[in-house]
Design a protein around this motif. Structure first.
Motif, PDB file in Angstrom:
ATOM      1  N   THR B  60       0.942  -1.091  -0.012  1.00  0.00           N
ATOM      2  CA  THR B  60       0.134   0.078   0.019  1.00  0.00           C
ATOM      3  C   THR B  60       0.883   1.458   0.063  1.00  0.00           C
ATOM      4  O   THR B  60       0.641   2.355  -0.584  1.00  0.00           O
ATOM      5  CB  THR B  60      -0.997  -0.005   1.159  1.00  0.00           C
ATOM      6  OG1 THR B  60      -1.658  -1.031   1.077  1.00  0.00           O
ATOM      7  CG2 THR B  60      -1.713   1.335   1.350  1.00  0.00           C
ATOM      8  N   GLN B  99      -8.747   0.620  -0.938  1.00  0.00           N
ATOM      9  CA  GLN B  99      -9.042  -0.766  -0.421  1.00  0.00           C
ATOM     10  C   GLN B  99     -10.465  -0.812   0.055  1.00  0.00           C
ATOM     11  O   GLN B  99     -11.079  -1.638   0.207  1.00  0.00           O
ATOM     12  CB  GLN B  99      -7.961  -0.906   0.506  1.00  0.00           C
ATOM     13  CG  GLN B  99      -7.973  -2.421   1.156  1.00  0.00           C
ATOM     14  CD  GLN B  99      -6.847  -2.819   1.917  1.00  0.00           C
ATOM     15  OE1 GLN B  99      -5.808  -1.985   1.685  1.00  0.00           O
ATOM     16  NE2 GLN B  99      -6.653  -4.204   2.152  1.00  0.00           N
ATOM     17  N   ASP B 175      -5.927  -1.104  -4.722  1.00  0.00           N
ATOM     18  CA  ASP B 175      -5.504  -1.587  -3.673  1.00  0.00           C
ATOM     19  C   ASP B 175      -6.533  -2.713  -3.254  1.00  0.00           C
ATOM     20  O   ASP B 175      -7.627  -2.584  -2.644  1.00  0.00           O
ATOM     21  CB  ASP B 175      -5.303  -0.535  -2.684  1.00  0.00           C
ATOM     22  CG  ASP B 175      -4.465  -1.051  -1.436  1.00  0.00           C
ATOM     23  OD1 ASP B 175      -4.209  -2.328  -1.481  1.00  0.00           O
ATOM     24  OD2 ASP B 175      -4.297  -0.151  -0.532  1.00  0.00           O
TER      25      ASP B 175
HETATM   26 MG    MG Z   1      -2.263  -2.645   2.380  1.00  0.00          MG
END
Ligand code: MG
Ligand code: ATP
Lengths: 283, 379
Positions: B60, B99, B175
């Motif tokens: 990330t 995400q 992500d």
């Molecule tokens: Mg991550």
């Protein structure tokens, strides 16, 4: 097994009674036809009529409303900015000091805040007179400034905690999609915290509307707010028109608190729903 | 026998004239903690590139540096030849799918998707068309007026994708795009993602900790560990030709054994493997010297199990200590005389009753593998 709930319930009932019976009796007696505040003499709205023909009361009410509107609005603007700065800008010089400064009035005894504000105003007015020969008097301006500093704290705390729960990725997403920081603020941050801003404003408004202590320190001749007026009248004995006045104040303040509560809890419920759905999607 | 297997993994990336994205010695430290350490990658235009690694290995963080949310402590990032140092997130030709999706909760699906177009120079009609097109692409047209909390998790994920694609970025960062979806939906969406990538021609960088997802989705992938890239290559290269123990062990399952080089002759090397009880032949890797200590690795599905000693190839004898039946295949655990336990996968190609299977508990068996199936790991 059954004893404890009964005991707890009665304590709770007693607590509530202790809290609300005086207010209820005050409301009831505001509709009393008799002159004596404590003896029931039939239903009447004459005290309300008397109230609305009393210039002194109307003037005080108008002053209170003006102060409350102004101080709530300014405190909300400043408090929102402070809340955003504290919650979003993680590292800046003097952050801890600043956050301490903002929240200190929350725990400071009101009398202390009142006295120190008064000393500050006296200093300023002496200075103005010495420098420009400008004679100033305490009144609307000084009360409003004092209320702003006090209610600012509450607004900041509300905004800060709301932002702390908010997903910072949403703001990053807006920036990722081409928005400059001020556009992110306008399009994303402010709309998301708008319920908190509204409830902050209502809280600041009600705090200002019923404040006695700080107002009595910062007021001057000729500037009597409603709570101060009630206070000074009560010294001469409780009369039904005071009951009527207090009833109106309770209604206005209560309404403000209820609206603030409803707005916040509705926003919260929606957030919970979102979280639940996100959680369900995760399974 | 797979005589056609290449002698060396193909590395076309080095020969690529101008990579679309160049990450040049990038490091990111949080205080003294090294989240990303000296990462250099080249990513080609129009490919799906996966970043694969365990939790906390810096995927990330690397993505956030590409998007412009974090500044590298060291190194530089080039996108389409342009140095991104000091370019803020809102000025980069990059969009990110978060995400957590990070949809704007107070805007409808349509407004979410159209948000990024506010800053594009285009007419209102064009803007509307683009939003409609995007919603069609992710099959969400009928939900245009709903708010994010009124749609399902999978639908939200597609809104996030449509929103990130709407500005037609040169590079799309994803992500863990499918982490929140259930298995069925995830498999379906993987192919949808590939299809969308194919249609739009956008370069995708996908972060994932799911190795299968990385293998299915990507043209090439980088395997990361503790902030460092351990190997870059196509899924086949990574799976069949890992260059170090970490990568070999991270992707799929594998048997490891300590070994010493005995002799080298051309393409093949003889290695002494004490736990296998003898010499094994393996495909040589460059830079081997006799006497060198290394690791021999064999994937379970490359180990053939039989009752009789096979005529050719490396063979190891042992006793079946455990059998796991998975339907389409079975897993055998075979204990060697040295005490080492090897895993062997064999496909259940024929319908067989339990008694007819190749081997069962306590049977003596031979495990056999081809020299090309044996991986020598020096790192
Ligand atoms: Mg991550
Ligand atoms: N802002 C930060 N401050 C300090 N440490 C950080 C910060 N952001 C990330 N880290 C650390 O850097 C490391 C890498 O984090 P990162 O989020 O990149 O991991 P990841 O590979 O995406 O993991 P996951 O698969 O769990 O999402 C972690 O150990 C994390 O704790």
């Amino acid at each position: 097994m059954n004893r404890r709930p009964v005991f707890l319930m009665s304590v709770l009932a007693f607590g509530f009674a202790f809290f609300y019976v005086p207010i209820l009796s005050m409301i009831v007696f505001s509709f009393n036809n008799a002159r004596l505040a404590t003896v029931w003499g039939g239903f009447s709205t004459k005290w309300y009529a008397k109230l609305f023909s009393n210039d002194q009361v109307l003037e005080a009410a108008w002053l209170s409303v003006r102060i409350a509107l102004t101080s709530a609005t300014v405190a909300t603007i400043l408090g929102t900015m402070a809340g955003i700065a504290l919650a979003r800008f993680k590292r800046f010089r003097g952050r801890t000091f600043f956050s301490g400064l903002v929240t200190a009035p929350l725990i400071m005894p009101e009398v202390i805040t009142g006295i120190s504000t008064l000393i500050f105003f006296i200093l300023i007015s002496n200075l103005l007179e010495a420098a420009f020969g400008w004679k100033t008097q305490r009144g609307f301006t000084t009360i409003t400034i004092a209320h702003i500093t006090f209610s600012l704290t509450f607004v900041t705390a509300i905004i800060q905690s709301r932002l702390r729960d908010a997903d910072i990725a949403v703001e990053e997403a807006a920036m990722d999609l081409g928005s400059r920081p001020w556009q992110v603020m306008k399009d994303i941050t402010l709309p998301i915290i708008s319920p908190a801003i509204l409830s902050g404003w209502l809280l600041a408004f009600t705090i200002s509307l019923d404040d006695v202590v700080i107002t009595s320190f910062t007021t001057g001749p000729g500037s009597t707010t409603l709570p101060i007026l009630i206070w000074s009248k009560v010294k001469l004995g409780v009369t039904p028109d005071i009951n009527a006045l207090a009833t109106i104040t309770v209604c206005v303040v209560g309404l403000g608190v209820i609206i603030a509560g409803v707005v916040l809890s509705r926003a919260e419920r929606r957030r919970d729903l979102d979280a639940q759905m996100a959680y369900r999607a995760n399974e | 026998m797979r005589a056609t297997a290449p002698a060396e993994p193909v590395r076309t990336s080095a020969a690529d004239p101008a990579p679309f994205i160049r990450i040049d010695g990038v490091s990111k430290y949080f205080g003294t903690f090294r989240a990303v350490e000296n990462v250099s990658l080249e990513i080609r235009k129009g490919e799906i590139f996966a970043l694969l690694g365990g939790s906390g290995c810096g995927k990330t963080t690397l993505l956030r540096m590409l998007a412009g949310f974090e500044d590298p402590t060291k190194g530089r990032i080039f996108i389409d030849g342009q140095d991104m140092t000091g370019v803020p997130a809102y000025d980069r030709p990059v969009n990110m799918m978060f995400q957590s999706y990070a949809l704007f909760p107070h805007m409808s699906v349509e407004k979410n998707v159209g948000y990024g177009l506010k800053h594009e120079r285009m007419s209102d009609a064009e803007r509307k068309d683009r939003v409609r097109e995007m919603l069609e692409l992710v099959q969400l047209s009928q939900f245009a007026h709903r708010k994010p909390h009124q749609i399902s998790g999978g639908q939200r994920q597609r809104v996030a994708l449509a929103r990130a694609l709407a500005r037609q970025p040169k590079l799309l960062l994803l992500d863990e795009p499918l982490a929140a979806l259930d298995k069925k939906l995830r498999e379906h969406t993987q192919f949808e993602l590939m299809d969308i990538q194919h249609k739009t021609g956008t370069t995708f960088i996908v972060v994932t900790h799911d190795q299968e997802e990385a293998m299915i989705l990507s043209d090439r992938m980088a395997v990361m560990d503790k902030g460092e890239v351990r190997q870059v290559g196509s899924p086949t290269e990574i799976y069949e030709y890992p260059t170090n123990r970490f990568v070999a062990g991270f992707i799929g399952s594998i048997n490891f054994a300590e070994a010493t080089v005995a002799s080298i002759s051309g393409d093949l090397a003889e290695v002494e493997v004490p736990s296998f009880g003898g010499r094994m032949t393996a495909r040589a890797v460059p830079g081997l010297a006799p006497g060198q200590a290394l690791t021999l690795a064999v994937r379970p599905e490359k180990l053939a199990i039989s009752r009789e000693r096979p005529a050719a190839g490396n063979a190891v004898r042992g006793v079946v200590s455990d059998v796991g039946y998975f339907g389409k295949d079975s897993l055998y655990k075979v204990r060697l005389p040295s005490g080492a336990v090897l895993s062997a996968h064999s496909a259940n190609a024929r319908r067989a009753a339990e008694a007819e299977r190749v081997a069962t508990w306590e049977d003596e068996v031979w495990l056999c593998f081809d020299p090309t199936a044996a991986i020598l790991l020096t790192g």
